[in-house]
Design a protein around this motif. Structure first.
Motif, PDB file in Angstrom:
ATOM      1  N   TRP A   7       0.825  -1.214   0.000  1.00  0.00           N
ATOM      2  CA  TRP A   7       0.000   0.000   0.000  1.00  0.00           C
ATOM      3  C   TRP A   7       0.855   1.260   0.000  1.00  0.00           C
ATOM      4  O   TRP A   7       0.482   2.278  -0.572  1.00  0.00           O
ATOM      5  CB  TRP A   7      -0.948   0.013   1.202  1.00  0.00           C
ATOM      6  N   LYS A   8       2.012   1.169   0.647  1.00  0.00           N
ATOM      7  CA  LYS A   8       2.896   2.334   0.708  1.00  0.00           C
ATOM      8  C   LYS A   8       3.390   2.690  -0.703  1.00  0.00           C
ATOM      9  O   LYS A   8       3.383   3.860  -1.095  1.00  0.00           O
ATOM     10  CB  LYS A   8       4.093   2.004   1.613  1.00  0.00           C
ATOM     11  N   SER A   9       3.758   1.657  -1.468  1.00  0.00           N
ATOM     12  CA  SER A   9       4.216   1.897  -2.847  1.00  0.00           C
ATOM     13  C   SER A   9       3.088   2.495  -3.671  1.00  0.00           C
ATOM     14  O   SER A   9       3.294   3.419  -4.462  1.00  0.00           O
ATOM     15  CB  SER A   9       4.661   0.597  -3.504  1.00  0.00           C
ATOM     16  N   LEU A  10       1.881   1.957  -3.449  1.00  0.00           N
ATOM     17  CA  LEU A  10       0.726   2.454  -4.186  1.00  0.00           C
ATOM     18  C   LEU A  10       0.508   3.941  -3.889  1.00  0.00           C
ATOM     19  O   LEU A  10       0.287   4.753  -4.789  1.00  0.00           O
ATOM     20  CB  LEU A  10      -0.502   1.639  -3.790  1.00  0.00           C
ATOM     21  N   LEU A  11       0.654   4.294  -2.608  1.00  0.00           N
ATOM     22  CA  LEU A  11       0.486   5.689  -2.212  1.00  0.00           C
ATOM     23  C   LEU A  11       1.552   6.565  -2.878  1.00  0.00           C
ATOM     24  O   LEU A  11       1.254   7.646  -3.385  1.00  0.00           O
ATOM     25  CB  LEU A  11       0.577   5.791  -0.678  1.00  0.00           C
ATOM     26  N   TYR A  12       2.789   6.056  -2.914  1.00  0.00           N
ATOM     27  CA  TYR A  12       3.859   6.821  -3.561  1.00  0.00           C
ATOM     28  C   TYR A  12       3.573   7.032  -5.045  1.00  0.00           C
ATOM     29  O   TYR A  12       3.807   8.107  -5.583  1.00  0.00           O
ATOM     30  CB  TYR A  12       5.213   6.106  -3.389  1.00  0.00           C
ATOM     31  N   ILE A  13       3.077   5.979  -5.700  1.00  0.00           N
ATOM     32  CA  ILE A  13       2.760   6.096  -7.135  1.00  0.00           C
ATOM     33  C   ILE A  13       1.738   7.214  -7.344  1.00  0.00           C
ATOM     34  O   ILE A  13       1.884   8.070  -8.218  1.00  0.00           O
ATOM     35  CB  ILE A  13       2.223   4.751  -7.691  1.00  0.00           C
ATOM     36  N   VAL A  14       0.712   7.213  -6.491  1.00  0.00           N
ATOM     37  CA  VAL A  14      -0.333   8.241  -6.625  1.00  0.00           C
ATOM     38  C   VAL A  14       0.249   9.622  -6.306  1.00  0.00           C
ATOM     39  O   VAL A  14       0.002  10.597  -7.040  1.00  0.00           O
ATOM     40  CB  VAL A  14      -1.541   7.911  -5.714  1.00  0.00           C
TER      41      VAL A  14
ATOM     42  N   CYS B  64       1.035   5.046 -14.090  1.00  0.00           N
ATOM     43  CA  CYS B  64       0.614   3.658 -13.915  1.00  0.00           C
ATOM     44  C   CYS B  64       0.888   2.856 -15.194  1.00  0.00           C
ATOM     45  O   CYS B  64       1.413   1.739 -15.146  1.00  0.00           O
ATOM     46  CB  CYS B  64      -0.872   3.670 -13.567  1.00  0.00           C
ATOM     47  N   GLY B  65       0.589   3.431 -16.350  1.00  0.00           N
ATOM     48  CA  GLY B  65       0.807   2.765 -17.641  1.00  0.00           C
ATOM     49  C   GLY B  65       2.286   2.497 -17.885  1.00  0.00           C
ATOM     50  O   GLY B  65       2.674   1.398 -18.295  1.00  0.00           O
ATOM     51  N   ILE B  66       3.122   3.508 -17.603  1.00  0.00           N
ATOM     52  CA  ILE B  66       4.569   3.342 -17.823  1.00  0.00           C
ATOM     53  C   ILE B  66       5.110   2.229 -16.914  1.00  0.00           C
ATOM     54  O   ILE B  66       5.848   1.348 -17.360  1.00  0.00           O
ATOM     55  CB  ILE B  66       5.320   4.668 -17.556  1.00  0.00           C
ATOM     56  N   LEU B  67       4.711   2.264 -15.641  1.00  0.00           N
ATOM     57  CA  LEU B  67       5.211   1.248 -14.707  1.00  0.00           C
ATOM     58  C   LEU B  67       4.760  -0.156 -15.128  1.00  0.00           C
ATOM     59  O   LEU B  67       5.522  -1.120 -14.999  1.00  0.00           O
ATOM     60  CB  LEU B  67       4.739   1.570 -13.282  1.00  0.00           C
ATOM     61  N   LEU B  68       3.538  -0.265 -15.642  1.00  0.00           N
ATOM     62  CA  LEU B  68       3.056  -1.581 -16.099  1.00  0.00           C
ATOM     63  C   LEU B  68       3.885  -2.085 -17.268  1.00  0.00           C
ATOM     64  O   LEU B  68       4.273  -3.254 -17.318  1.00  0.00           O
ATOM     65  CB  LEU B  68       1.581  -1.493 -16.507  1.00  0.00           C
ATOM     66  N   ILE B  69       4.165  -1.179 -18.213  1.00  0.00           N
ATOM     67  CA  ILE B  69       4.948  -1.584 -19.386  1.00  0.00           C
ATOM     68  C   ILE B  69       6.357  -2.012 -18.964  1.00  0.00           C
ATOM     69  O   ILE B  69       6.902  -2.976 -19.488  1.00  0.00           O
ATOM     70  CB  ILE B  69       4.966  -0.440 -20.430  1.00  0.00           C
ATOM     71  N   PHE B  70       6.924  -1.299 -17.983  1.00  0.00           N
ATOM     72  CA  PHE B  70       8.266  -1.657 -17.528  1.00  0.00           C
ATOM     73  C   PHE B  70       8.256  -2.747 -16.444  1.00  0.00           C
ATOM     74  O   PHE B  70       9.272  -3.004 -15.814  1.00  0.00           O
ATOM     75  CB  PHE B  70       9.026  -0.416 -17.046  1.00  0.00           C
ATOM     76  N   ASN B  71       7.060  -3.323 -16.226  1.00  0.00           N
ATOM     77  CA  ASN B  71       6.951  -4.468 -15.327  1.00  0.00           C
ATOM     78  C   ASN B  71       7.334  -4.133 -13.883  1.00  0.00           C
ATOM     79  O   ASN B  71       7.917  -4.948 -13.187  1.00  0.00           O
ATOM     80  CB  ASN B  71       7.847  -5.591 -15.871  1.00  0.00           C
ATOM     81  N   LYS B  72       7.042  -2.891 -13.472  1.00  0.00           N
ATOM     82  CA  LYS B  72       7.381  -2.471 -12.110  1.00  0.00           C
ATOM     83  C   LYS B  72       6.098  -2.328 -11.291  1.00  0.00           C
ATOM     84  O   LYS B  72       5.106  -1.799 -11.798  1.00  0.00           O
ATOM     85  CB  LYS B  72       8.098  -1.108 -12.124  1.00  0.00           C
ATOM     86  N   LYS B  75       1.528  -5.452  -9.264  1.00  0.00           N
ATOM     87  CA  LYS B  75       0.367  -5.701  -8.401  1.00  0.00           C
ATOM     88  C   LYS B  75      -0.344  -4.371  -8.071  1.00  0.00           C
ATOM     89  O   LYS B  75      -1.556  -4.248  -8.200  1.00  0.00           O
ATOM     90  CB  LYS B  75       0.882  -6.368  -7.109  1.00  0.00           C
ATOM     91  N   GLU B  76       0.452  -3.385  -7.666  1.00  0.00           N
ATOM     92  CA  GLU B  76      -0.111  -2.098  -7.257  1.00  0.00           C
ATOM     93  C   GLU B  76      -0.744  -1.381  -8.458  1.00  0.00           C
ATOM     94  O   GLU B  76      -1.843  -0.845  -8.365  1.00  0.00           O
ATOM     95  CB  GLU B  76       0.989  -1.197  -6.661  1.00  0.00           C
ATOM     96  N   ASN B  77      -0.022  -1.402  -9.586  1.00  0.00           N
ATOM     97  CA  ASN B  77      -0.529  -0.677 -10.754  1.00  0.00           C
ATOM     98  C   ASN B  77      -1.740  -1.347 -11.381  1.00  0.00           C
ATOM     99  O   ASN B  77      -2.645  -0.659 -11.861  1.00  0.00           O
ATOM    100  CB  ASN B  77       0.589  -0.485 -11.778  1.00  0.00           C
TER     101      ASN B  77
END
Lengths: 171, 149
Positions: A7-14, B64-72, B75-77
């Motif tokens: 969840w922390k990574s998800l928060l950072y992404i956002v 989110c799209g870039i991270l998915l393409i780069f396989n990073k 799960k979160e994306n």
């Protein structure tokens, strides 16, 4: 399954996305204000048609009208503009109305050559749940059209009232 | 079902949903005021939040799209992908129920496509693809050490 999410990574992404978004918006010439500006329209209350000669970008110069007044103005020969897409338009529209679809609106749109900036125009879309006629009215005001009305109740109310309609139209 | 655990199929699915999000995001970033109007047409959000979403959403999609393409952070994306797509689909569904004849704003305002059943079905397809990535990314990753043995 959800407990495997970091969840922390998800928060950072956002948060990174928000940072990029707001920074870009601040720097970009196309940036928009943080809170959307509310446009107040005027209300048509007399039979008199007023024309805004000042050329001001005052949105209260766009008058909202109801069915009764729309029909009165229709009988005076005021032009109707249908801003729904061409399929809805050909399924039925106010008799004599011109189709200027909001989805393909541009200052160079062919239908604009049929409209004069000095004549009164009544814009409508499907029903009062539809904001497209207001949107097009704002764009037309910006282009210098001076006498604009928005018939909010739109096509459905007009049709149900049994006022003049026609079907078909150009594609 | 065996094919579902094929890592190349999974990679293609990630690439595809990533690509869709990048495309959708860039189109919206190019015309923020158009996207803001598209959100307004749904008549679901209070005026105060419309531009916040118009500014933030496209960048979440692109990142989110870039991270998915780069396989990073797959799960979160893929979770973000499923959540956003579900929210969009519900908004479109409500618009269709209310009989709104509006541009969906899905790929900005240049590629206009009106809200409707077709759009909902398209989105449901993408949600299923997102769920596949979400579920199988982990399964395949877990199975790799076993394959090596």
């Amino acid at each position: 399954m959800l407990n495997n999410i970091r969840w922390k990574s998800l928060l950072y992404i956002v948060l990174v996305s928000l940072f990029l978004g707001f920074t870009y918006n601040y720097l970009s010439p196309n940036g928009i204000p943080l809170v959307k500006e509310v446009i107040e329209f005027g209300v048509y209350d007399e039979d008199e048609i007023t024309i805004n000669n000042t050329g001001d970008l005052d949105f209260t110069n766009i008058k909202l009208i109801d069915l009764e007044n729309a029909f009165k103005l229709y009988n005076k020969g005021i032009k109707f503009v249908d801003v729904r897409d061409q399929w809805d338009y050909s399924d039925g529209h106010v008799l004599g109305s011109i189709n200027l679809p909001e989805v393909e609106f541009s200052p160079q749109h062919n239908s604009l050559s049929l409209l004069s900036k000095d004549e009164s125009l009544i814009l409508y879309c499907s029903s009062d749940d539809c904001g497209l006629s207001k949107k097009v009215a704002v764009e037309l005001l910006k282009l210098g059209y001076k006498s604009l009305f928005v018939f909010e109740e739109g096509w459905e109310t007009w049709r149900d009232a049994g006022y003049p309609v026609e079907f078909g139209g150009e594609f | 079902m065996k094919h579902l655990t094929n890592k190349y199929i999974l990679l293609t699915a990630k690439f595809f949903i990533g690509y869709i999000f990048i495309l959708a995001g860039i189109e919206k970033i190019a015309d923020p005021s158009g996207f803001s109007n598209s959100i307004e047409n749904y008549q679901l959000l209070p005026n105060l939040f419309i531009n916040f979403f118009a500014i933030a959403l496209p960048w979440i999609e692109v990142v989110c799209g870039i991270l998915l393409i780069f396989n990073k952070y797959v799960k979160e994306n893929s979770f973000i992908f499923i959540s956003l797509m579900s929210a969009f689909t519900i908004m479109i569904f409500i618009a269709v129920l209310r009989g709104l004849d509006i541009d969906c704003g899905c790929f900005g305002t240049n590629n206009s496509q009106n809200v409707g059943i077709v759009k909902i079905i398209e989105n449901l397809g993408l949600i299923i693809l997102g769920m596949y990535v979400f579920v199988y990314h982990e399964k395949i990753n877990k199975s790799i050490p076993l394959e090596k043995v």
